[in-house]
Write a protein that holds these residues in place. Structure first.
Motif, PDB file in Angstrom:
ATOM      1  N   LEU A 265       0.843  -1.195   0.000  1.00  0.00           N
ATOM      2  CA  LEU A 265       0.000   0.000   0.000  1.00  0.00           C
ATOM      3  C   LEU A 265       0.878   1.245   0.000  1.00  0.00           C
ATOM      4  CD1 LEU A 265      -2.670  -0.918   2.716  1.00  0.00           C
ATOM      5  CD2 LEU A 265      -3.007  -0.814   0.237  1.00  0.00           C
ATOM      6  N   VAL A 266       0.466   2.227  -0.826  1.00  0.00           N
ATOM      7  CA  VAL A 266       1.183   3.500  -0.905  1.00  0.00           C
ATOM      8  C   VAL A 266       0.163   4.635  -0.896  1.00  0.00           C
ATOM      9  CG1 VAL A 266       2.645   4.983  -2.337  1.00  0.00           C
ATOM     10  CG2 VAL A 266       3.127   2.539  -2.205  1.00  0.00           C
ATOM     11  N   LEU A 267       0.438   5.636  -0.082  1.00  0.00           N
ATOM     12  CA  LEU A 267      -0.309   6.886  -0.127  1.00  0.00           C
ATOM     13  C   LEU A 267       0.537   7.842  -0.952  1.00  0.00           C
ATOM     14  CD1 LEU A 267      -1.331   7.180   3.639  1.00  0.00           C
ATOM     15  CD2 LEU A 267      -2.724   6.355   1.729  1.00  0.00           C
ATOM     16  N   SER A 268      -0.102   8.518  -1.916  1.00  0.00           N
ATOM     17  CA  SER A 268       0.669   9.375  -2.826  1.00  0.00           C
ATOM     18  C   SER A 268       0.144  10.800  -2.849  1.00  0.00           C
ATOM     19  CB  SER A 268       0.624   8.804  -4.251  1.00  0.00           C
ATOM     20  OG  SER A 268      -0.679   8.944  -4.788  1.00  0.00           O
ATOM     21  N   ARG A 269       1.035  11.698  -3.242  1.00  0.00           N
ATOM     22  CA  ARG A 269       0.683  13.094  -3.486  1.00  0.00           C
ATOM     23  C   ARG A 269       1.550  13.557  -4.656  1.00  0.00           C
ATOM     24  NH1 ARG A 269      -0.541  14.792   1.122  1.00  0.00           N
ATOM     25  NH2 ARG A 269      -2.677  15.222   0.614  1.00  0.00           N
TER      26      ARG A 269
ATOM     27  N   ASP B 257       3.646   7.805   2.045  1.00  0.00           N
ATOM     28  CA  ASP B 257       3.856   6.728   3.007  1.00  0.00           C
ATOM     29  C   ASP B 257       3.638   5.405   2.293  1.00  0.00           C
ATOM     30  OD1 ASP B 257       4.426   5.450   5.390  1.00  0.00           O
ATOM     31  OD2 ASP B 257       2.590   6.077   6.414  1.00  0.00           O
ATOM     32  N   CYS B 258       4.218   4.353   2.843  1.00  0.00           N
ATOM     33  CA  CYS B 258       4.047   3.015   2.284  1.00  0.00           C
ATOM     34  C   CYS B 258       4.161   2.007   3.416  1.00  0.00           C
ATOM     35  CB  CYS B 258       5.097   2.732   1.205  1.00  0.00           C
ATOM     36  SG  CYS B 258       6.797   2.767   1.806  1.00  0.00           S
ATOM     37  N   ASN B 259       3.646   0.801   3.163  1.00  0.00           N
ATOM     38  CA  ASN B 259       3.751  -0.220   4.195  1.00  0.00           C
ATOM     39  C   ASN B 259       4.972  -1.105   3.961  1.00  0.00           C
ATOM     40  OD1 ASN B 259       2.892  -1.932   2.113  1.00  0.00           O
ATOM     41  ND2 ASN B 259       1.001  -2.543   3.132  1.00  0.00           N
ATOM     42  N   GLN B 260       5.240  -1.986   4.920  1.00  0.00           N
ATOM     43  CA  GLN B 260       6.418  -2.849   4.858  1.00  0.00           C
ATOM     44  C   GLN B 260       6.366  -3.780   3.648  1.00  0.00           C
ATOM     45  OE1 GLN B 260       9.160  -2.519   6.794  1.00  0.00           O
ATOM     46  NE2 GLN B 260      10.080  -3.966   5.360  1.00  0.00           N
ATOM     47  N   HIS B 261       5.166  -4.173   3.239  1.00  0.00           N
ATOM     48  CA  HIS B 261       5.030  -5.070   2.081  1.00  0.00           C
ATOM     49  C   HIS B 261       5.635  -4.426   0.825  1.00  0.00           C
ATOM     50  CE1 HIS B 261       3.127  -8.742   0.527  1.00  0.00           C
ATOM     51  NE2 HIS B 261       2.920  -8.052  -0.576  1.00  0.00           N
ATOM     52  N   VAL B 262       5.420  -3.139   0.640  1.00  0.00           N
ATOM     53  CA  VAL B 262       6.012  -2.414  -0.498  1.00  0.00           C
ATOM     54  C   VAL B 262       7.534  -2.408  -0.371  1.00  0.00           C
ATOM     55  CG1 VAL B 262       6.290  -0.123  -1.557  1.00  0.00           C
ATOM     56  CG2 VAL B 262       4.015  -0.968  -1.026  1.00  0.00           C
TER      57      VAL B 262
ATOM     58  N   GLU C 262      -3.112  14.483  -7.614  1.00  0.00           N
ATOM     59  CA  GLU C 262      -2.953  15.279  -6.396  1.00  0.00           C
ATOM     60  C   GLU C 262      -2.774  14.391  -5.161  1.00  0.00           C
ATOM     61  OE1 GLU C 262      -5.257  19.115  -5.192  1.00  0.00           O
ATOM     62  OE2 GLU C 262      -6.457  17.380  -4.563  1.00  0.00           O
ATOM     63  N   ALA C 263      -3.613  13.382  -5.010  1.00  0.00           N
ATOM     64  CA  ALA C 263      -3.520  12.469  -3.868  1.00  0.00           C
ATOM     65  C   ALA C 263      -4.212  11.168  -4.225  1.00  0.00           C
ATOM     66  CB  ALA C 263      -4.168  13.091  -2.631  1.00  0.00           C
ATOM     67  N   GLY C 264      -3.647  10.058  -3.759  1.00  0.00           N
ATOM     68  CA  GLY C 264      -4.257   8.768  -4.046  1.00  0.00           C
ATOM     69  C   GLY C 264      -3.761   7.685  -3.118  1.00  0.00           C
ATOM     70  N   ILE C 265      -4.397   6.536  -3.240  1.00  0.00           N
ATOM     71  CA  ILE C 265      -3.962   5.342  -2.529  1.00  0.00           C
ATOM     72  C   ILE C 265      -3.799   4.235  -3.558  1.00  0.00           C
ATOM     73  CG2 ILE C 265      -6.324   4.687  -1.882  1.00  0.00           C
ATOM     74  CD1 ILE C 265      -4.860   3.590   0.767  1.00  0.00           C
ATOM     75  N   TRP C 266      -2.686   3.517  -3.473  1.00  0.00           N
ATOM     76  CA  TRP C 266      -2.305   2.532  -4.480  1.00  0.00           C
ATOM     77  C   TRP C 266      -1.959   1.196  -3.843  1.00  0.00           C
ATOM     78  CZ3 TRP C 266      -2.809   3.874  -9.484  1.00  0.00           C
ATOM     79  CH2 TRP C 266      -2.993   5.234  -9.734  1.00  0.00           C
ATOM     80  N   THR C 267      -2.330   0.115  -4.520  1.00  0.00           N
ATOM     81  CA  THR C 267      -1.917  -1.219  -4.090  1.00  0.00           C
ATOM     82  C   THR C 267      -0.945  -1.775  -5.120  1.00  0.00           C
ATOM     83  OG1 THR C 267      -3.690  -2.425  -5.225  1.00  0.00           O
ATOM     84  CG2 THR C 267      -4.138  -1.663  -2.968  1.00  0.00           C
TER      85      THR C 267
END
Length: 184
Positions: A16-20, A26-31, A108-113
């Motif tokens: 998981l990644v939060l983007s701007r 931010d990202c999780n350990q899996h990434v 502008e902002a998103g959440i990605w898997t």
């Protein structure tokens, strides 16, 4: 129910990644595990760090923009690149899905898997960026005309790329090519 959202984010079974503005907030350990690097190394970086080339980063960014504008969601299979570690610069197939938090300004902002597909779909042939794009669409079962529309190129150009892929993978038919692409 008491939910710890940070813990859910950190322990999610997918990357998981939060983007701007196409940068990693931010990202999780899996990434981090998938790309062979640390959270500190990725945070604040452009997504470009995860792509095999600047051309692919720019092309995919441009391709996803109208889809995110229209639907707020985008998904594809693409070749990504490991950042650090023993597999540094290794390319691998990755399934990416994202949601724009503001469809009017999708980057502008998103959440990605991110899901690493390398166990079931290794990268075995050296392919150009465009060949990888055509290959990804072929594996989804699209026709040359549909691929041409998706990539904004003519269907005849798609057929040229498909022929190159068939030579590289020593495939006799498109079905054979797709089977070999899926197998790696």
């Amino acid at each position: 129910m008491d939910v710890n959202y940070q813990l859910a984010f950190d322990l999610a079974p997918v990357g998981l990644v939060l983007s701007r503005n196409r940068s990693i907030v931010d990202c999780n350990q899996h990434v981090c595990d998938m790309f062979g690097t640390s959270r500190e190394r990725l945070m604040g970086q452009s997504f470009l760090i995860l792509y095999p080339s600047v051309d692919e980063y720019e092309r995919i960014g441009a391709r996803m923009l109208p889809i995110l504008n229209a639907t707020g969601m985008y998904s594809d299979n693409r070749i990504m690149k490991r950042v650090d570690g023993r597999n540094k610069d290794e390319t691998f197939w990755c399934h990416v899905t994202g949601r724009a938090l503001n469809r009017a300004v999708p980057h502008e902002a998103g959440i990605w898997t991110f899901e690493d597909l390398s166990a079931s779909r290794p990268v075995t042939a050296e392919l150009t960026a465009r060949e990888r794009e055509v290959a990804a669409h072929l594996m989804r079962g699209l026709t040359s005309k549909e691929i041409g529309r998706a990539l904004v190129i003519s269907h005849r150009t798609v057929e040229i790329y498909r022929a190159r892929l068939m030579r590289k993978y020593k495939a006799s038919t498109t079905a054979d090519l797709v089977q070999k692409l899926m197998a790696g």
